[in-house]
Design a protein around this motif. Structure first.
Motif, PDB file in Angstrom:
ATOM      1  N   THR A   1       0.818  -1.215   0.000  1.00 38.69           N
ATOM      2  CA  THR A   1       0.000   0.000   0.000  1.00 38.69           C
ATOM      3  C   THR A   1       0.852   1.265   0.000  1.00 38.69           C
ATOM      4  N   ALA A   2       2.159   1.121   0.279  1.00 39.50           N
ATOM      5  CA  ALA A   2       3.079   2.271   0.246  1.00 39.50           C
ATOM      6  C   ALA A   2       4.499   1.724   0.115  1.00 39.50           C
ATOM      7  N   THR A   3       5.361   2.474  -0.517  1.00 38.61           N
ATOM      8  CA  THR A   3       6.762   2.081  -0.681  1.00 38.61           C
ATOM      9  C   THR A   3       7.637   2.957   0.207  1.00 38.61           C
ATOM     10  N   PHE A   4       8.894   2.559   0.346  1.00 40.09           N
ATOM     11  CA  PHE A   4       9.798   3.364   1.166  1.00 40.09           C
ATOM     12  C   PHE A   4      10.036   4.736   0.537  1.00 40.09           C
ATOM     13  N   ALA A   5      10.010   4.807  -0.785  1.00 40.69           N
ATOM     14  CA  ALA A   5      10.174   6.101  -1.451  1.00 40.69           C
ATOM     15  C   ALA A   5       9.074   7.072  -1.036  1.00 40.69           C
ATOM     16  N   ASP A   6       7.865   6.545  -0.773  1.00 44.18           N
ATOM     17  CA  ASP A   6       6.776   7.399  -0.294  1.00 44.18           C
ATOM     18  C   ASP A   6       7.133   8.013   1.060  1.00 44.18           C
ATOM     19  N   TRP A   7       7.724   7.201   1.929  1.00 42.52           N
ATOM     20  CA  TRP A   7       8.096   7.720   3.245  1.00 42.52           C
ATOM     21  C   TRP A   7       9.213   8.764   3.136  1.00 42.52           C
ATOM     22  N   ALA A   8      10.160   8.594   2.227  1.00 41.83           N
ATOM     23  CA  ALA A   8      11.238   9.569   2.060  1.00 41.83           C
ATOM     24  C   ALA A   8      10.661  10.952   1.757  1.00 41.83           C
ATOM     25  N   SER A   9       9.618  10.991   0.938  1.00 36.36           N
ATOM     26  CA  SER A   9       8.970  12.273   0.629  1.00 36.36           C
ATOM     27  C   SER A   9       8.182  12.798   1.831  1.00 36.36           C
ATOM     28  N   ASP A  10       7.487  11.884   2.539  1.00 33.02           N
ATOM     29  CA  ASP A  10       6.686  12.297   3.696  1.00 33.02           C
ATOM     30  C   ASP A  10       7.569  12.865   4.807  1.00 33.02           C
ATOM     31  N   GLU A  11       8.753  12.261   5.035  1.00 32.16           N
ATOM     32  CA  GLU A  11       9.638  12.713   6.112  1.00 32.16           C
ATOM     33  C   GLU A  11      10.037  14.169   5.914  1.00 32.16           C
ATOM     34  N   ALA A  12      10.436  14.510   4.695  1.00 30.92           N
ATOM     35  CA  ALA A  12      10.855  15.887   4.416  1.00 30.92           C
ATOM     36  C   ALA A  12       9.720  16.867   4.693  1.00 30.92           C
ATOM     37  N   ALA A  13       8.488  16.487   4.332  1.00 30.61           N
ATOM     38  CA  ALA A  13       7.345  17.369   4.564  1.00 30.61           C
ATOM     39  C   ALA A  13       7.059  17.530   6.057  1.00 30.61           C
ATOM     40  N   LEU A  14       7.189  16.444   6.822  1.00 32.94           N
ATOM     41  CA  LEU A  14       6.931  16.512   8.256  1.00 32.94           C
ATOM     42  C   LEU A  14       7.937  17.412   8.964  1.00 32.94           C
ATOM     43  N   VAL A  15       9.223  17.270   8.630  1.00 33.86           N
ATOM     44  CA  VAL A  15      10.263  18.051   9.302  1.00 33.86           C
ATOM     45  C   VAL A  15      10.077  19.543   9.022  1.00 33.86           C
ATOM     46  N   SER A  16       9.687  19.885   7.799  1.00 34.57           N
ATOM     47  CA  SER A  16       9.558  21.299   7.423  1.00 34.57           C
ATOM     48  C   SER A  16       8.225  21.917   7.854  1.00 34.57           C
ATOM     49  N   SER A  17       7.292  21.115   8.355  1.00 34.69           N
ATOM     50  CA  SER A  17       5.989  21.647   8.765  1.00 34.69           C
ATOM     51  C   SER A  17       6.129  22.490  10.028  1.00 34.69           C
ATOM     52  N   ASP A  18       5.109  23.275  10.338  1.00 30.03           N
ATOM     53  CA  ASP A  18       5.124  24.101  11.548  1.00 30.03           C
ATOM     54  C   ASP A  18       5.252  23.236  12.799  1.00 30.03           C
ATOM     55  N   VAL A  19       4.502  22.127  12.823  1.00 34.33           N
ATOM     56  CA  VAL A  19       4.567  21.227  13.981  1.00 34.33           C
ATOM     57  C   VAL A  19       5.975  20.649  14.118  1.00 34.33           C
ATOM     58  N   GLY A  20       6.559  20.239  12.998  1.00 27.94           N
ATOM     59  CA  GLY A  20       7.905  19.672  13.020  1.00 27.94           C
ATOM     60  C   GLY A  20       8.952  20.666  13.475  1.00 27.94           C
ATOM     61  N   GLN A  21       8.853  21.897  13.007  1.00 24.32           N
ATOM     62  CA  GLN A  21       9.823  22.921  13.394  1.00 24.32           C
ATOM     63  C   GLN A  21       9.700  23.274  14.872  1.00 24.32           C
ATOM     64  N   THR A  22       8.472  23.306  15.390  1.00 18.44           N
ATOM     65  CA  THR A  22       8.285  23.577  16.817  1.00 18.44           C
ATOM     66  C   THR A  22       8.877  22.457  17.667  1.00 18.44           C
ATOM     67  N   ALA A  23       8.606  21.207  17.276  1.00 22.24           N
ATOM     68  CA  ALA A  23       9.159  20.062  18.004  1.00 22.24           C
ATOM     69  C   ALA A  23      10.682  20.067  17.949  1.00 22.24           C
ATOM     70  N   LEU A  24      11.234  20.389  16.786  1.00 22.33           N
ATOM     71  CA  LEU A  24      12.691  20.444  16.629  1.00 22.33           C
ATOM     72  C   LEU A  24      13.290  21.513  17.536  1.00 22.33           C
ATOM     73  N   ASP A  25      12.660  22.671  17.584  1.00 20.23           N
ATOM     74  CA  ASP A  25      13.170  23.772  18.406  1.00 20.23           C
ATOM     75  C   ASP A  25      13.126  23.411  19.892  1.00 20.23           C
ATOM     76  N   ASP A  26      12.052  22.766  20.333  1.00 17.66           N
ATOM     77  CA  ASP A  26      11.927  22.376  21.741  1.00 17.66           C
ATOM     78  C   ASP A  26      12.996  21.347  22.119  1.00 17.66           C
ATOM     79  N   LEU A  27      13.170  20.339  21.265  1.00 17.50           N
ATOM     80  CA  LEU A  27      14.154  19.297  21.560  1.00 17.50           C
ATOM     81  C   LEU A  27      15.563  19.871  21.571  1.00 17.50           C
TER      82      LEU A  27
END
Length: 644
Positions: free
Chosen positions: A372-398
């Motif tokens: 239902t999904a390939t690893f290449a799909d996750w590679a694209s999803d990861e980049a989007a998650l890290v750059s999102s507002d939620v991801g940037q806030t979590a990154l800054d806190d950590l």
């Protein structure tokens, strides 16, 4: 030095001496000044730390203005490498305070656009290329071919990046040892021109059917490490099974292996640099398969198959070896590179290989439910998650939490050239007690084991502030449950312990940190380290004090098409110390329920690995038997209240 305020609170103002800490090394600036003043050329001097990336600057009043080069040679012979100033700045007069002392705050800052010292100018094309790489890495214009890389502000991490850059730009085979040995532009260029072999290119695109795809940050890091040392096997994931029965059909196994690799496209990947690092869906790459005879030494043959390095540029990145011990007994060695696999992926691989083998033996074509999904799909999803507002806030806190811990700790991260390795075994009675302790604390055995390891390292390093890295799964949802790939990330946890903390309190702290980490699994470690460095204002090449992993037992069928199957225990597999962390504890739950693993210690000084292994078991028993007792070891300092 410090002072009390009106509320009787003590405020830290700094040190009363001239000791500083640069890249984890404590340095006495006064010793550098004393060494300079012993030289006949020096009339007056002052040594300070300067710059956002801390480096040493020496300000000099000289009897001979042309004596800088002679002084640098003198200091190189008299002082350790880390104490040789990057900047040596001649002054006619020194600024002074009202009481006649040197005003160190008024000393002119070094000009970052000017190369610190040196004489010979780079001339040949190779020298100019090396100089350009140095300038990019050091953030300054390098114009001297006889400048020492480390004297100019370089360090081991920058040296590793230099190796990759030179390989890419000059297509030459060069390693980190070469850079550490040939430390000037002139000598390194001469080595590249006379001794370094040219790199061989990967096969041309016309030979293979390829589709370039994005990679995750974790995959990029593994590729980068492979480029530094293509012969390393540290990131091989291996499982060994013992197969009993005359019916074992090796030909059917090879056909089943090809079917699984065609079903899971990541297993046919190769990697290359195409602007950025990219993976290639290469349908022509076939999995490695071999059959060998044990000749009385099955363990040696298993070790050879499990430890043989992979070529990430050419593939294949999965291999299966059959070691024939007799007509009725064989060992099946399954190996994948970590860049395309993880622990859960190995379990999926085993299930699909067994199903495909049964189909082939029955004369049927192997078939699998569609992914239902390939690893290449996750590679694209990861980049989007890290750059999102939620991801940037979590990154800054950590990063903020890690910066606080790293600013207080970090004295125990200096890596030694080799690792010490010791085995750890948690017997059945202690495993039973561990399980009961975890249930009572409403947590998992993983959390209790991690707590014991953290307390052990805190005791060994006399630090209450520690950064502990743990592996976390990154599969975002059920769509990826049957997909093989590198769905794992290392996430650093910021621990702050003090003498008021109980064993139960440490377990609760660990549970909170692990729970937070599970919500932030998509934050790649390199990006976290980079963000933490920005918070601190200087690089943190050794952010992690120790690492921990624990793999619970994954049951496999004990029979397959008339064959008896058994997992070869960890104790029967070769152990190699090759950790990139100061201290690493790796545990696996075996088929019999017991937990076994290894401790690797890669630090200079401190307790040896066997001592850590014995102490870990003692601490684990203390946590289980006395949850209300304090962490009373006298070497653990009191830390401020801290939450994350």
């Amino acid at each position: 030095m410090g002072c009390f305020d009106d509320n009787n609170l003590l405020h830290y103002r700094g040190r009363g001496d001239t000791q500083v800490k640069i890249r984890g090394i404590r340095i006495e600036l006064g010793e550098i000044e004393a060494t300079l003043l012993r030289h006949q050329l020096v009339e007056q001097c002052a040594v300070v730390v300067t710059g956002s990336e801390p480096s040493i600057a020496a300000y000099l009043k000289l009897r001979d203005p042309d004596g800088i080069a002679e002084l640098r040679t003198y200091l190189t012979c008299e002082l350790p490498e880390a104490m040789v100033p990057r900047w040596m700045i001649p002054l006619d007069t020194f600024p002074v305070t009202s009481n006649g002392k040197i005003d160190r705050r008024a000393l002119p800052a070094p000009d970052p656009s000017v190369e610190p010292t040196g004489r010979r100018v780079p001339e040949s094309p190779t020298e100019l290329t090396v100089a350009a790489v140095w300038s990019d890495l050091l953030g300054t214009t390098i114009t001297a071919a006889d400048m020492d890389f480390f004297a100019a502000g370089g360090h081991s991490l920058l040296a590793a990046r230099m190796v990759t850059e030179l390989r890419l730009r000059l297509r030459a085979t060069i390693g980190l040892d070469d850079v550490l040995r040939e430390r000037t532009i002139f000598r390194l260029a001469r080595f590249l021109e006379t001794s370094a072999a040219p790199m061989t290119d990967t096969p041309g695109d016309t030979d293979l059917e390829r589709v370039l795809q994005s990679v995750t940050v974790g995959q990029a890091g593994l590729y980068y490490l492979w480029r530094l040392d293509p012969g390393v096997s540290s990131y091989n994931i291996a499982t060994t099974l013992q197969v009993s029965g005359r019916q074992f059909n090796v030909v059917a196994l090879e056909e089943a292996l090809r079917a699984v690799c065609q079903h899971q496209p990541v297993l046919q990947s190769t990697f290359r640099v195409e602007g950025d690092i990219r993976s290639e869906a290469n349908t022509q790459v076939q999995p490695g398969f071999m059959t060998v005879t044990a000749h009385g030494d099955a363990k040696a043959r298993i070790s050879e198959i499990a430890q043989a390095p992979f070529d990430l540029a050419r593939g294949p990145l999965v291999r299966v070896g059959v070691v024939r011990e007799s007509d009725e007994s064989s060992f099946l060695v399954l190996v994948m590179h970590h860049i395309v696999s993880d622990g859960m992926s190995m379990a999926i691989f085993l299930e699909e290989l067994a199903a495909a083998y049964l189909s082939v033996v029955a004369g049927e074509r192997p078939s699998f439910p569609p992914l239902t999904a390939t690893f290449a799909d996750w590679a694209s999803d990861e980049a989007a998650l890290v750059s999102s507002d939620v991801g940037q806030t979590a990154l800054d806190d950590l990063a903020s939490a890690l910066a606080t811990v790293s600013a207080h700790g970090g004295s125990s991260r200096e890596l030694a050239p080799t690792s010490q390795v010791a085995k750890v075994a948690v017997g059945a009675p202690l495993v039973e007690a561990l399980t009961a302790c975890a249930a009572a604390a409403r947590t998992t055995p993983f959390t209790v084991l991690l707590s014991a390891w953290t307390a052990t390292v805190a005791e060994a390093t006399s630090q209450g502030d520690l950064v502990v890295a743990i592996p976390v799964g990154t599969r975002p949802n059920a769509d990826f449950d049957r997909t093989i790939g590198y769905f794992v990330n290392l996430l650093p946890l910021p621990f702050r312990m003090n003498e008021r903390l109980t064993h139960a309190g440490l377990v609760q702290m660990t549970e909170r940190l692990v729970s937070t980490a599970r919500r932030q699994t998509y934050l790649p470690l390199p990006i976290v380290v980079e963000k933490t460095a920005q918070k601190l204002g200087f690089p943190v090449p050794g952010l992690v004090d120790c690492a921990f992993s624990f793999e619970p037992h994954v049951p496999i069928p004990d029979t397959l098409a008339g064959l008896s199957i058994g997992v070869v225990p960890l104790d029967d597999r070769p152990i190699i110390g090759d950790s990139r962390f100061p201290r690493l504890l790796t545990l696996t739950q075996r088929e019999d329920g017991e937990i076994a693993g290894i401790i690797e210690s890669s630090v200079t000084g401190g307790p040896a690995a066997p001592h850590l292994a014995a102490r870990f078991l003692d601490v684990l028993q203390e946590i289980i038997a006395s949850p209300g007792s304090l962490l009373t070891h006298p070497d653990i300092p009191v830390a401020d209240d801290f939450s994350f």
